[in-house]
Write an enzyme that holds these catalytic residues in place. Structure first.
Site, PDB file in Angstrom:
ATOM      1  N   CYS A 128       0.827  -1.211   0.000  1.00  0.00           N
ATOM      2  CA  CYS A 128       0.000   0.000   0.000  1.00  0.00           C
ATOM      3  C   CYS A 128       0.859   1.257   0.000  1.00  0.00           C
ATOM      4  O   CYS A 128       1.768   1.395   0.814  1.00  0.00           O
ATOM      5  CB  CYS A 128      -0.928  -0.003   1.210  1.00  0.00           C
ATOM      6  SG  CYS A 128      -1.974   1.479   1.304  1.00  0.00           S
ATOM      7  N   CYS A 155      -7.354   1.919  -1.038  1.00  0.00           N
ATOM      8  CA  CYS A 155      -7.255   1.146   0.204  1.00  0.00           C
ATOM      9  C   CYS A 155      -7.202  -0.331  -0.146  1.00  0.00           C
ATOM     10  O   CYS A 155      -8.037  -0.828  -0.905  1.00  0.00           O
ATOM     11  CB  CYS A 155      -8.452   1.430   1.107  1.00  0.00           C
ATOM     12  SG  CYS A 155      -8.465   0.388   2.585  1.00  0.00           S
ATOM     13  N   TYR A 167     -25.535 -10.987  22.843  1.00  0.00           N
ATOM     14  CA  TYR A 167     -24.854 -10.001  21.984  1.00  0.00           C
ATOM     15  C   TYR A 167     -24.999 -10.494  20.536  1.00  0.00           C
ATOM     16  O   TYR A 167     -24.035 -10.653  19.807  1.00  0.00           O
ATOM     17  CB  TYR A 167     -23.375  -9.847  22.347  1.00  0.00           C
ATOM     18  CG  TYR A 167     -23.104  -9.618  23.822  1.00  0.00           C
ATOM     19  CD1 TYR A 167     -23.079  -8.330  24.345  1.00  0.00           C
ATOM     20  CD2 TYR A 167     -22.879 -10.684  24.692  1.00  0.00           C
ATOM     21  CE1 TYR A 167     -22.825  -8.116  25.703  1.00  0.00           C
ATOM     22  CE2 TYR A 167     -22.632 -10.482  26.039  1.00  0.00           C
ATOM     23  CZ  TYR A 167     -22.609  -9.193  26.543  1.00  0.00           C
ATOM     24  OH  TYR A 167     -22.363  -8.988  27.881  1.00  0.00           O
ATOM     25  N   ASP A 218     -20.979 -13.310  22.239  1.00  0.00           N
ATOM     26  CA  ASP A 218     -20.077 -12.629  21.307  1.00  0.00           C
ATOM     27  C   ASP A 218     -20.007 -11.159  21.730  1.00  0.00           C
ATOM     28  O   ASP A 218     -20.514 -10.270  21.048  1.00  0.00           O
ATOM     29  CB  ASP A 218     -20.613 -12.768  19.873  1.00  0.00           C
ATOM     30  CG  ASP A 218     -19.637 -12.233  18.825  1.00  0.00           C
ATOM     31  OD1 ASP A 218     -18.545 -11.790  19.208  1.00  0.00           O
ATOM     32  OD2 ASP A 218     -19.990 -12.250  17.633  1.00  0.00           O
ATOM     33  N   CYS A 256     -13.260 -11.005  20.637  1.00  0.00           N
ATOM     34  CA  CYS A 256     -12.430 -10.196  19.749  1.00  0.00           C
ATOM     35  C   CYS A 256     -11.293  -9.538  20.525  1.00  0.00           C
ATOM     36  O   CYS A 256     -10.629  -8.647  20.007  1.00  0.00           O
ATOM     37  CB  CYS A 256     -13.274  -9.135  19.035  1.00  0.00           C
ATOM     38  SG  CYS A 256     -14.116  -8.001  20.146  1.00  0.00           S
TER      39      CYS A 256
END
Length: 458
Positions: A76, A165, A316, A385, A412
């Site tokens: 990038c 991107c 969740y 989650d 996460c």
């Protein structure tokens, strides 16, 4: 307490040993830990100390004296100035190894598990670039007029214009550029965080990667300073765009999760996951890597060990993706999610897929589970989650007391997963059975994990 062996603005050469969770390199000088931004494992760097704390220092690499064996060329043009990717210059196999190590370390250090039963990390497939189905851009001012981009690495007051991107696809890049050209043509100004002047704030582009549908949301300061019909005309040049929204942000906070006005098309787009169709509205939560979300849900299914007669809670639950993908293998699914928009999607998605044994409710998980218990009876399997902060104290305590035989934790953030697992083990009789890290987000520090906990027989 021994004084730190470094001072602010000092420059010194350091050997980077590994990556800390969050992405900084770990180096040592006289045994004292220095976290080095832009330092990769195996590098020898010249680093400038930026902050000195009691137990460690922070630094930024100003020169790579000798690159490590896994340092590669980043594709990038905006790397490393852009804050979107941290590790395009680290070979992918090394990214995976570092993330797996970080999960193991968190479980050992914070979870108190000497030898965590950890499966090998699941790599991102089929593509380690172009995987995001949602991007939020900020408008910025340039000599050529308004432009769109992301915050510079480590800066909240500066936006870097993006020309291409690598985390989105050609469609996402083209939509962003079309909106930039429209803004310039219309003579509109980017909003200034510094003094509140200007108008254009954010652009959100969401894609249904398996359906080829796109949703576009423009966020502005108050006032209708543009002709909605012309923006719609510009965006309808893309046949994939099915839904165009406008939101007004009248606060200084940089948020896009706002009530929207539909300018054209459907209120939603559709995505396909695990053989089901899902409606996605502007503010509904959906995993941002579609292909890997299916892998994640398959791991959750394996961990749940379903036999067909279970009462399953999906906490969740977002737009119901996990619960609905498991609904045909259980007796009933009961979902809770704080976002009313996501719950509306979940209920629609159940109907869309002809699933009659799933119910979803809006509420705070910690406060809603006891009412759910009265309605559904005790759960056999609970899937959680939660957001990055993990299970809120009340949610963890109440789930612990309810004591479902199996708890599938989709995380996460390995540090909060480890802390929550320790509390569930020590205070509520759960045993950590296994965990599988999943790389949903290559080139970033983030790592997902699917963990199974089982209630010990009393």
């Amino acid at each position: 307490m021994v004084a730190a062996p470094v001072v602010r603005d000092q420059e010194l050469e350091l050997e980077v040993e590994s990556l800390a969770y969050g992405g900084n390199g770990v180096a040592r000088t006289n045994g004292f830990v220095v976290f080095v931004r832009r330092g990769l494992p195996g590098d020898r760097v010249r680093a400038r100390i930026t902050k000195v704390k009691r137990g460690h220092a922070e630094a930024v690499a100003v020169e790579v004296v000798r690159p490590g064996p896994d340092r590669v060329e980043a594709p990038c043009a905006h790397f490393p100035a852009c804050g979107g990717c941290r590790f395009q210059d680290l070979a992918y196999h090394a990214q995976l190894a570092q993330k797996e190590t970080q999960v193991r370390d968190a479980l050992a250090r914070l979870g108190g598990i000497a030898e965590p039963p950890l499966a090998e990390i699941v790599p991102c497939e089929p593509e380690i670039f172009h995987y995001r189905n949602k991007l939020e851009y900020s408008f910025t001012t340039t000599p050529s007029g308004p432009a769109l981009g992301f915050h510079r690495a480590g800066r909240w007051d500066e936006v870097l214009e993006i020309e291409r991107c690598w985390l989105t696809d050609d469609l996402g890049n083209a939509i962003r550029d079309a909106v930039r050209d429209w803004a310039r043509e219309e003579g509109l100004e980017a909003y200034s965080q510094a003094d509140g002047s200007g108008y254009l704030r954010h652009l959100v582009v969401r894609e249904g990667r398996n359906t080829g549908q796109a949703l576009v949301q423009l966020v502005t300061a108050p006032g209708e300073r543009f002709e909605p019909g012309y923006l719609v005309e510009v965006l309808r040049r893309f046949p994939q765009v099915r839904s165009i929204h406008w939101a007004v942000n009248d606060s200084p906070a940089e948020v896009t999760n706002l009530p929207t006005r539909l300018l054209w098309g459907e209120e939603w787009i559709e995505e396909e996951l695990s053989g089901l169709r899902f409606r996605v509205r502007p503010n509904a939560f959906l995993q941002t890597n579609t292909a890997m979300a299916e892998r994640l849900y398959a791991l959750a299914r394996d961990a749940a060990q379903l036999g067909g007669g279970e009462t399953l809670w999906d906490l969740y639950c977002g737009i119901g993706t996990i619960g609905l993908s498991l609904a045909r293998e259980v007796l009933t699914v009961w979902g809770i999610e704080v976002s009313e928009e996501s719950v509306a999607c979940a209920l629609e998605n159940a109907e869309l897929n002809g699933i009659a044994n799933a119910a979803f409710f809006a509420g705070n998980v910690g406060e809603a589970v006891e009412a759910l218990l009265e309605r559904s009876g005790p759960p056999d399997v609970v899937v959680v989650d939660p957001p990055r902060a993990g299970l809120a104290g009340k949610a963890l305590r109440r789930l612990g007391r309810i004591g479902a035989p199996r708890l599938v934790y989709v995380s996460c953030n390995p540090t909060t997963l480890a802390g929550d697992m320790k509390a569930l083990s020590e205070e509520h009789g759960y045993e950590f059975v296994r965990a599988t890290p999943v790389d949903m987000f290559p080139h970033t520090p983030h790592v997902e994990c699917v963990a199974l906990l089982e209630r010990r027989a009393v």
